[in-house]
Design a protein around this motif. Structure first.
Motif, PDB file in Angstrom:
ATOM      1  N   ALA A  96       1.733  11.927  -1.017  1.00  0.00           N
ATOM      2  CA  ALA A  96       0.687  13.098  -0.798  1.00  0.00           C
ATOM      3  C   ALA A  96      -0.114  12.672   0.283  1.00  0.00           C
ATOM      4  O   ALA A  96      -0.388  13.411   1.364  1.00  0.00           O
ATOM      5  N   LYS A  97      -0.364  11.288   0.462  1.00  0.00           N
ATOM      6  CA  LYS A  97      -1.443  11.031   1.524  1.00  0.00           C
ATOM      7  C   LYS A  97      -1.203   9.560   2.036  1.00  0.00           C
ATOM      8  O   LYS A  97      -0.924   8.670   1.030  1.00  0.00           O
ATOM      9  N   ARG A  98      -1.317   9.040   3.158  1.00  0.00           N
ATOM     10  CA  ARG A  98      -1.523   7.843   3.655  1.00  0.00           C
ATOM     11  C   ARG A  98      -2.984   7.322   4.073  1.00  0.00           C
ATOM     12  O   ARG A  98      -3.710   8.127   4.678  1.00  0.00           O
ATOM     13  N   PHE A  99      -3.295   6.097   3.438  1.00  0.00           N
ATOM     14  CA  PHE A  99      -4.549   5.589   3.681  1.00  0.00           C
ATOM     15  C   PHE A  99      -4.664   4.649   4.485  1.00  0.00           C
ATOM     16  O   PHE A  99      -3.859   3.618   4.350  1.00  0.00           O
ATOM     17  N   PRO A 100      -5.339   4.573   5.576  1.00  0.00           N
ATOM     18  CA  PRO A 100      -5.478   3.109   6.320  1.00  0.00           C
ATOM     19  C   PRO A 100      -6.541   2.106   5.540  1.00  0.00           C
ATOM     20  O   PRO A 100      -7.281   2.769   4.810  1.00  0.00           O
ATOM     21  N   GLN A 146      -2.024  -1.965  12.577  1.00  0.00           N
ATOM     22  CA  GLN A 146      -2.470  -1.320  11.320  1.00  0.00           C
ATOM     23  C   GLN A 146      -1.872  -1.043   9.995  1.00  0.00           C
ATOM     24  O   GLN A 146      -0.593  -0.999  10.226  1.00  0.00           O
ATOM     25  N   TYR A 147      -2.422  -1.283   8.855  1.00  0.00           N
ATOM     26  CA  TYR A 147      -1.773  -1.344   7.668  1.00  0.00           C
ATOM     27  C   TYR A 147      -2.101   0.012   6.941  1.00  0.00           C
ATOM     28  O   TYR A 147      -3.416   0.406   6.690  1.00  0.00           O
ATOM     29  N   GLY A 148      -1.386   0.686   6.064  1.00  0.00           N
ATOM     30  CA  GLY A 148      -1.632   1.742   5.277  1.00  0.00           C
ATOM     31  C   GLY A 148      -0.922   1.716   3.961  1.00  0.00           C
ATOM     32  O   GLY A 148       0.049   0.789   3.621  1.00  0.00           O
ATOM     33  N   VAL A 149      -1.581   2.314   2.957  1.00  0.00           N
ATOM     34  CA  VAL A 149      -1.250   2.259   1.378  1.00  0.00           C
ATOM     35  C   VAL A 149      -0.935   3.738   0.914  1.00  0.00           C
ATOM     36  O   VAL A 149      -1.856   4.729   1.633  1.00  0.00           O
ATOM     37  N   MET A 150      -0.107   3.758   0.131  1.00  0.00           N
ATOM     38  CA  MET A 150       0.547   5.455  -0.537  1.00  0.00           C
ATOM     39  C   MET A 150       0.622   5.101  -1.756  1.00  0.00           C
ATOM     40  O   MET A 150       1.192   4.331  -2.093  1.00  0.00           O
TER      41      MET A 150
END
Length: 270
Positions: free
Chosen positions: A88-92, A217-221
């Motif tokens: 639904a969304k990617r978070f930095p 940059q890293y992201g979490v989902m």
């Protein structure tokens, strides 16, 4: 009756909540997760099973519904993952940078801050260069950087034969790639976190750093529990909420090797 009760207690212990996270070799091999996940377990009671592979493989794993959480570092691929409905969304979460590592005597003359110029010199010198070649986030970043060398038409991938006769793909993780570079005196693009935790440096040193194009940059989902009902969406959301919270962000910031911080939290920048 006592035996039955004991079996019941053991069954309860065995069923402690565990979520599966698909992530990169850099977060694992840098030692970050060994520092981060016990803090999350203490805060939530949830265990995290990490499958550390290249970012491309981690995304493919999540697309099959084989992971509850995706924690990687290829922003374009992550945004595509969300656009295709797999999250639904990617978070930095955090960032560090890439560095060009190579022999201390730098036979190709790469040392400086211009990564594109350095790669062009590696190619011109036919210097040994170890590429991950594993569809990881680092591999994707390296390929983007090669396109900026002018060795191919603007925006076009650079063919391997234009990267110099010393160019080799190992199809391996960051740690093994660094080991190959150390044993063969080769150049290699590495994330700084894995480099700082790498012990077998031999004659390798950081030669190029500081170019803004080396930002990592890293992201979490949370992988979509709507798309994959078998996934632990609630447990995954607890991890994401925690890792972008002040508690999770301060835990990331506190991870250091030799007094040097490996990752810099930036969830608040979203």
């Amino acid at each position: 009756m006592l035996a039955v009760s004991a079996l019941g207690l053991l069954a309860g212990v065995a069923q402690a909540e565990t979520i599966t996270m698909a992530s990169t070799t850099s977060t694992e091999q840098s030692g970050l997760f060994a520092h981060l996940l016990p803090a999350f377990k203490q805060a939530s009671g949830i265990d995290v099973k990490v499958v550390a592979v290249g970012t491309g493989q981690a995304i493919d794993m999540a697309k099959r519904g084989d992971a509850d959480v995706l924690f990687v570092h290829d922003t374009a691929a992550e945004e595509k993952f969300v656009a295709e409905g797999f999250a639904a969304k990617r978070f930095p979460v955090m960032y560090n940078d890439f560095v060009l590592v190579g022999p201390k005597n730098d036979p190709a003359g790469t040392k400086g801050q211009d990564i594109a110029a350095a790669l062009k010199k590696v190619a011109a010198a036919n210097a040994p260069f170890v590429s991950r070649g594993d569809k990881s986030g680092t591999d994707a970043a390296e390929r983007r950087l090669w396109t900026q060398t002018g060795l191919a038409e603007a925006g076009r991938p650079v063919p391997n034969d234009k990267k110099g006769s010393g160019y080799r793909e190992c199809g391996c993780g960051m740690g093994p790639a660094l080991n190959i570079a150390a044993s063969s005196g080769a150049y290699v693009l590495a994330d700084r976190g894995t480099w700082l935790s790498f012990k077998n440096r031999a004659e390798l040193a950081v030669l190029v750093e500081g170019d803004k194009r080396l930002f990592n940059q890293y992201g979490v989902m949370v992988v979509s529990p709507t798309r994959f009902p078998q996934l632990d969406g609630a447990g995954a959301q607890k991890f994401v909420d925690w890792v972008i919270s002040p508690a999770g962000q301060s835990t990331i910031a506190s991870y250091k090797i030799g007094g040097e911080q490996l990752f810099f939290p930036n969830a608040a920048a979203q």
